[in-house]
Scaffold this motif. Structure first.
Motif, PDB file in Angstrom:
ATOM      1  N   ILE A 104     -97.297  27.867  59.172  1.00 43.60           N
ATOM      2  CA  ILE A 104     -97.329  28.276  57.772  1.00 43.60           C
ATOM      3  C   ILE A 104     -97.290  27.041  56.889  1.00 43.60           C
ATOM      4  CG2 ILE A 104     -96.163  29.648  55.991  1.00 43.60           C
ATOM      5  CD1 ILE A 104     -94.664  30.924  58.603  1.00 43.60           C
ATOM      6  N   ALA A 105     -98.180  26.982  55.915  1.00 46.03           N
ATOM      7  CA  ALA A 105     -98.189  25.908  54.917  1.00 46.03           C
ATOM      8  C   ALA A 105     -97.974  26.539  53.545  1.00 46.03           C
ATOM      9  CB  ALA A 105     -99.504  25.140  54.950  1.00 46.03           C
ATOM     10  N   TYR A 106     -96.969  26.042  52.842  1.00 47.12           N
ATOM     11  CA  TYR A 106     -96.527  26.634  51.567  1.00 47.12           C
ATOM     12  C   TYR A 106     -96.848  25.642  50.448  1.00 47.12           C
ATOM     13  CZ  TYR A 106     -93.095  28.778  48.320  1.00 47.12           C
ATOM     14  OH  TYR A 106     -92.462  29.376  47.256  1.00 47.12           O
ATOM     15  N   PHE A 107     -97.759  26.025  49.556  1.00 49.31           N
ATOM     16  CA  PHE A 107     -98.247  25.152  48.492  1.00 49.31           C
ATOM     17  C   PHE A 107     -97.620  25.558  47.160  1.00 49.31           C
ATOM     18  CE2 PHE A 107    -101.279  24.803  51.825  1.00 49.31           C
ATOM     19  CZ  PHE A 107    -101.994  23.634  51.671  1.00 49.31           C
ATOM     20  N   SER A 108     -97.022  24.595  46.482  1.00 50.01           N
ATOM     21  CA  SER A 108     -96.414  24.869  45.178  1.00 50.01           C
ATOM     22  C   SER A 108     -96.537  23.623  44.311  1.00 50.01           C
ATOM     23  CB  SER A 108     -94.936  25.256  45.344  1.00 50.01           C
ATOM     24  OG  SER A 108     -94.342  25.554  44.097  1.00 50.01           O
ATOM     25  N   LEU A 109     -96.793  23.824  43.023  1.00 44.41           N
ATOM     26  CA  LEU A 109     -96.941  22.689  42.112  1.00 44.41           C
ATOM     27  C   LEU A 109     -95.611  22.002  41.846  1.00 44.41           C
ATOM     28  CD1 LEU A 109     -99.351  21.393  40.649  1.00 44.41           C
ATOM     29  CD2 LEU A 109     -98.831  22.797  38.665  1.00 44.41           C
ATOM     30  N   GLU A 110     -94.503  22.675  42.172  1.00 41.69           N
ATOM     31  CA  GLU A 110     -93.180  22.073  41.977  1.00 41.69           C
ATOM     32  C   GLU A 110     -92.218  22.558  43.050  1.00 41.69           C
ATOM     33  OE1 GLU A 110     -90.670  23.718  38.849  1.00 41.69           O
ATOM     34  OE2 GLU A 110     -92.353  24.936  38.145  1.00 41.69           O
ATOM     35  N   LEU A 255    -104.735  20.565  51.337  1.00 42.15           N
ATOM     36  CA  LEU A 255    -105.270  21.032  52.614  1.00 42.15           C
ATOM     37  C   LEU A 255    -105.891  19.870  53.395  1.00 42.15           C
ATOM     38  CD1 LEU A 255    -105.150  23.848  53.813  1.00 42.15           C
ATOM     39  CD2 LEU A 255    -107.501  24.207  53.092  1.00 42.15           C
ATOM     40  N   ARG A 256    -106.539  18.950  52.688  1.00 41.81           N
ATOM     41  CA  ARG A 256    -107.106  17.782  53.362  1.00 41.81           C
ATOM     42  C   ARG A 256    -106.008  16.874  53.910  1.00 41.81           C
ATOM     43  NH1 ARG A 256    -112.239  16.408  49.227  1.00 41.81           N
ATOM     44  NH2 ARG A 256    -113.344  18.376  49.704  1.00 41.81           N
ATOM     45  N   ARG A 260    -105.565  15.623  57.703  1.00 45.57           N
ATOM     46  CA  ARG A 260    -105.408  14.198  58.019  1.00 45.57           C
ATOM     47  C   ARG A 260    -104.200  13.975  58.923  1.00 45.57           C
ATOM     48  NH1 ARG A 260    -106.887   9.518  58.519  1.00 45.57           N
ATOM     49  NH2 ARG A 260    -107.093   7.908  56.920  1.00 45.57           N
ATOM     50  N   LEU A 261    -103.183  14.804  58.764  1.00 42.47           N
ATOM     51  CA  LEU A 261    -101.954  14.689  59.554  1.00 42.47           C
ATOM     52  C   LEU A 261    -102.030  15.454  60.873  1.00 42.47           C
ATOM     53  CD1 LEU A 261     -99.523  15.263  56.560  1.00 42.47           C
ATOM     54  CD2 LEU A 261     -99.682  13.139  57.866  1.00 42.47           C
ATOM     55  N   GLY A 262    -103.140  16.159  61.089  1.00 45.53           N
ATOM     56  CA  GLY A 262    -103.273  16.940  62.314  1.00 45.53           C
ATOM     57  C   GLY A 262    -102.546  18.267  62.275  1.00 45.53           C
ATOM     58  N   VAL A 263    -102.172  18.725  61.068  1.00 47.86           N
ATOM     59  CA  VAL A 263    -101.513  20.028  60.916  1.00 47.86           C
ATOM     60  C   VAL A 263    -102.583  21.064  60.612  1.00 47.86           C
ATOM     61  CG1 VAL A 263     -99.831  21.373  59.606  1.00 47.86           C
ATOM     62  CG2 VAL A 263     -99.412  18.939  60.055  1.00 47.86           C
ATOM     63  N   GLU A 264    -102.671  22.105  61.442  1.00 45.22           N
ATOM     64  CA  GLU A 264    -103.687  23.143  61.267  1.00 45.22           C
ATOM     65  C   GLU A 264    -102.992  24.462  60.918  1.00 45.22           C
ATOM     66  OE1 GLU A 264    -106.258  23.402  64.615  1.00 45.22           O
ATOM     67  OE2 GLU A 264    -106.673  21.247  64.673  1.00 45.22           O
ATOM     68  N   PRO A 265    -102.833  24.757  59.642  1.00 45.79           N
ATOM     69  CA  PRO A 265    -102.135  26.001  59.270  1.00 45.79           C
ATOM     70  C   PRO A 265    -102.974  27.226  59.593  1.00 45.79           C
ATOM     71  CG  PRO A 265    -103.004  24.926  57.310  1.00 45.79           C
ATOM     72  CD  PRO A 265    -103.260  23.988  58.457  1.00 45.79           C
ATOM     73  N   THR A 266    -102.336  28.231  60.138  1.00 48.70           N
ATOM     74  CA  THR A 266    -102.997  29.525  60.281  1.00 48.70           C
ATOM     75  C   THR A 266    -102.735  30.382  59.047  1.00 48.70           C
ATOM     76  OG1 THR A 266    -101.062  30.338  61.475  1.00 48.70           O
ATOM     77  CG2 THR A 266    -102.903  29.546  62.794  1.00 48.70           C
TER      78      THR A 266
END
Length: 849
Positions: A104-110, A255-256, A260-266
């Motif tokens: 899981i990758a959690y994206f937030s501006l803050e 996401l890029r 680059r870090l080799g993390v592939e979120p599903t």
């Protein structure tokens, strides 16, 4: 004068203290009291000056002090204990094995992780911080993604007139718990995003939050143009041109960075629409790696995307003009192989309305299979707000759900006296599994006097904190020595203390308490039943109305009758918030319903032996019970806002005069307000097992993350065969759906019936070129309202009865009549995929004529 070379210089720690850096660089310490106390022991004055930043504190210690500590047996034992706790925490494996492919990758501006890391502004950032902490505690396969702001959000101070002014400070990243992500060549990893006629690069940093890495992008690089270096300068500043660049860097660049870090979120979780551009980037990446077209890659990408909306009003949504979208998204549109109108349509409720702006929330909705609001009421508001994406779908069936927010139990109780009482009587379960209601039911067994005395100490600590802040504020404004001294005597450690702190937006109605000044003066002036208010909050620098609210409050509180009884604390941040929620007796919340999506401050108060009085909005709609708090009004919404404000301000005064203040001062012989403490216990037992982020994360995992990971894997297997098939099927639906019609609807019941009777409805469907397997035909029934509309409908699938010679299909469905009144029936058809099943797709629904 610019340096040719730079070095990151660290303190020369004696070998016995080497573990201090290890602990300081994992923000696990900020929700473990033993660890925070360890850093405070280094030098308490320096710890306060550093803003509770262990990296900065260590850097500022003299070598003599370090040597002294390395010989102090008590300190070394403390360090060993904390280090061992951290190492055991990090080594712990999940109790139940996670889905092998889930990431899981959690994206937030803050993210509001801690006051020493000022890359947050308010409630959404604090929630994001709590989200990461609970993900860490629950050992979920989780990463966070955000931007690393050089100045972050502003520090607030008031001029002598009470007008908010802003200061910005450059964050020294070398004094942050940051680690540069390095490539095989030893150089810091960077990513690139396209801006008009140029490339913007960003460096990748990592901040460790327990078991969860938070990856942060920094565009302040020499090779970038000056305007692009400013992309990560300030949070929520600048015009739409700056905002779209920040959001491209977050979504596309974030996401890029993971790639680059080799993390592939599903699973990619968009915390508000700011991160919605990740949906486009994920499609582009899948088109490259899977050799898919746009439609195929979109099906696969959106199956693994989750979107949480926090905004209950359209004005709070980022909307960009078509020209700005053209200017900045040209390269990615070309890579996606779609037209300008197709791209713009992804950000419009009506894709064909050329006058509609490009909404980031709509883009996120259209590119995510799971969408939710942050409370039950907010889910209802969101379904009504975004129903235009699904025209002709009843509002209650709009596919937007809700997962109510919570707070991280241990972080917001860290250091409180009440938390120690909980440890004694509830064990450690309330920290480790705060969702367990059996643990919290033990609150009823805590001796009233012990709980009350602990809370009194927390209140006294709050008063001391506010006095110190008031003296500092007076000194900064150049006040006289008597005025500075007087500031150190404000508030009463034994008085009923009410907190009101939040962002100063007009819908929060900060002035509601001040509508009848004479009545307010009578409430706070009773020498036998002392009442005081502590107020804090910031207004956005461009929100002049919010800034005026602050000025009006400060001016009002300078009246002699209110001075020292109502205090405004400047620069509301995590430190101030923690002190407030731990020390107040009552938390007051009075937004204009239904504009509070959730709110979490009142939840934090419940964990710290405080009570709530609130409008029925946000989380309080679910949390309120008469025995645990108070409600302002009855949830009404009046067309005349001034009238509503008058009614609800009077309700506040009435509650204070007739219920809250008398209950607080109803004391037994030992001075304990036993009825009040009874409410504290009931509040903890009722609210704490529900409104915590451990429950929230488990709900996200069950409702959103696990289904998204499973669906992403299912659509991606066999070279994405199902995603390709689904895309082709949808294209066929779009081309043929306009020919689907439903006619000749009949019912075998007469015009009257009784409860329990059955009714069989028949309908003839003309499918055009579609097969019966492509359709899900449904019987919709429910009570008919005064406007002739079916309300609170129930839906049952109808069965194919026979194929008629003219190519039409005859369906029948039987339902049991379960309600009185006028009951209506109708029939509709939805698309049905042989493997994906029935789907509510925007624009694809046919109703009986």
């Amino acid at each position: 004068m610019r340096p040719l070379l730079t070095l990151k210089v660290r303190p020369a720690l004696p070998p016995a203290l080497a573990a201090l850096e290890h602990v300081a660089h994992n923000l696990w310490w900020c929700w473990h009291e033993d660890a925070t106390e360890l850093f405070a022991r280094l030098d308490r004055d320096e710890w306060e000056r550093s803003g509770h930043n262990p990296v900065l504190t260590l850097s500022n210690l003299s070598q003599d002090r370090l040597i002294e500590l390395s010989d102090e047996a008590g300190f070394l034992a403390h360090l060993h204990r904390v280090t061992q706790s951290l190492d055991e925490y990090m080594a712990e494996r999940p109790v139940a094995p996670e889905t092998a492919a889930k990431q899981i990758a959690y994206f937030s501006l803050e993210f509001g992780i801690h006051e020493s890391v000022p890359i947050y502004s308010g409630g959404m950032g604090l929630l994001a911080g709590d989200h990461l902490r609970s993900a860490s505690d629950l050992n979920l396969p989780f990463v966070g993604v955000s931007l690393l702001y050089r100045e972050g959000y502003f520090r607030q101070y008031l001029n002598p007139d009470g007008w908010q002014l802003e200061r910005y400070y450059d964050n020294d990243f070398s004094m942050f718990p940051l680690t540069a992500e390095l490539g095989p060549d030893g150089q810091q990893l960077t990513i690139e995003v396209d801006f008009p006629g140029r490339v913007c690069r960003a460096a990748i940093w990592r901040m460790q939050v327990g078991r969860v890495p938070l990856y942060l992008l920094d565009a302040n690089l020499p090779e970038n143009q000056p305007q692009d270096r400013d992309v990560t300068r300030r949070l929520y500043q600048g015009d739409n041109d700056m905002r779209i660049r920040q959001e491209i860097l977050l979504g596309v660049g974030g996401l890029r960075a993971l790639a680059r870090l080799g993390v592939e979120p599903t699973v990619c979780h968009m915390n508000e629409g700011h991160a919605a551009f990740l949906g486009l980037e994920r499609i582009r990446a899948l088109m490259c790696t899977r050799a898919m077209n746009f439609a195929e890659a979109r099906e696969l990408a959106m199956s693994g995307n989750v979107f949480t909306t926090h905004t209950p009003v359209p004005a709070g949504i980022d909307v960009f003009s078509a020209d700005l979208v053209d200017q900045y998204l040209g390269p990615i549109r070309a890579a996606l192989g779609i037209s300008r109108d197709e791209l713009l349509g992804l950000g419009r409720q009506n894709p064909f309305n050329l006058g509609e702006g490009f909404s980031m929330a709509v883009l996120a909705i259209r590119l995510a299979d799971h969408v939710n609001g942050v409370s039950r009421l907010h889910g209802e508001v969101s379904r009504a707000m975004w129903r235009g994406v699904w025209p002709d779908v009843p509002v209650h069936e709009v596919p937007i759900g809700s997962i109510t927010n919570g707070v991280h139990t241990q972080f917001w109780t860290c250091g409180s006296e009440v938390s120690r009482v909980f440890d004694r009587y509830l064990g450690t379960g309330w920290r480790e599994d705060p969702q367990d209601s059996r643990t919290w039911s033990g609150a009823y067994q805590i001796p009233a006097e012990e709980l009350w005395r602990a809370h009194e100490r927390d209140r006294a600590r709050l008063v001391s904190f506010v006095r110190l802040r008031a003296r500092q504020q007076a000194e900064q404004r150049g006040s006289s020595l008597p005025e500075v001294a007087a500031a150190g005597e404000i508030l009463d450690p034994g008085a009923l203390t009410i907190g009101f702190a939040r962002r100063f937006a007009t819908y929060k109605r900060a002035l509601l308490l001040f509508r009848d000044i004479d009545r307010l003066i009578r409430i706070v002036s009773d020498p036998h039943r002392r009442v005081q208010f502590v107020i804090a909050g910031k207004a956005h620098p461009q929100d002049l109305a919010g800034r005026e609210l602050i000025r009006a409050i400060v001016q009002t509180t300078r009246k002699p009758e209110l001075a020292n009884r109502i205090v405004f604390v400047e620069n509301y941040d995590i430190d101030v918030a923690r002190m407030l929620v731990q020390g107040v007796d009552l938390w007051l919340t009075n937004p204009r319903r239904p504009h509070e999506a959730s709110g979490t401050s009142g939840m934090k108060v419940a964990f710290n032996a405080g009570l709530n009085a609130s409008v029925l909005d946000g989380w309080w709609v679910e949390g309120y019970r008469p025995e645990i708090g108070w409600v302002i009004g009855q949830g009404e919404v009046f067309a005349d806002e001034n009238y509503q404000d008058e009614i609800e301000s009077r309700a506040i005064y009435n509650l204070l005069e007739k219920e809250i203040v008398p209950l607080f001062y109803e004391r037994a012989a030992d001075g304990v307000p036993r009825s009040w403490v009874g409410r504290l216990k009931a509040s903890a037992a009722s609210l704490c097992p529900v409104f915590n982020t451990h429950r929230m994360l488990r709900e996200y995992d069950e409702i959103a993350y696990e289904p998204a990971a499973t669906r992403f894997a299912m659509l991606g297997t066999h070279d994405g065969a199902l995603a390709r098939d689904l895309a082709a099927w949808k294209l066929r639906m779009w081309r043929q759906w306009h020919r689907v019609t439903i006619q000749n609807v009949t019912c075998d019941r007469p015009s009257t019936a009784r409860i329990g009777d059955s009714a069989t409805v028949r309908a003839v469907v003309f499918p055009g070129e579609l097969a019966s397997d492509d359709l899900c035909v449904e019987l919709v029934s429910g009570r008919v309202d005064a406007n002739g509309q079916i309300e609170a409908s129930t839906v049952e699938r109808m069965m194919l009865d026979r194929r008629r010679d003219d190519g039409s299909l005859e369906y029948n469905g039987t339902t049991t009549i379960g309600q009185t009144g006028t009951v209506g029936y109708t029939v509709r058809a939805l698309p049905n995929h042989r493997e994906a099943g029935r789907r509510i797709e925007p624009g694809l629904i046919a109703w009986a004529s």
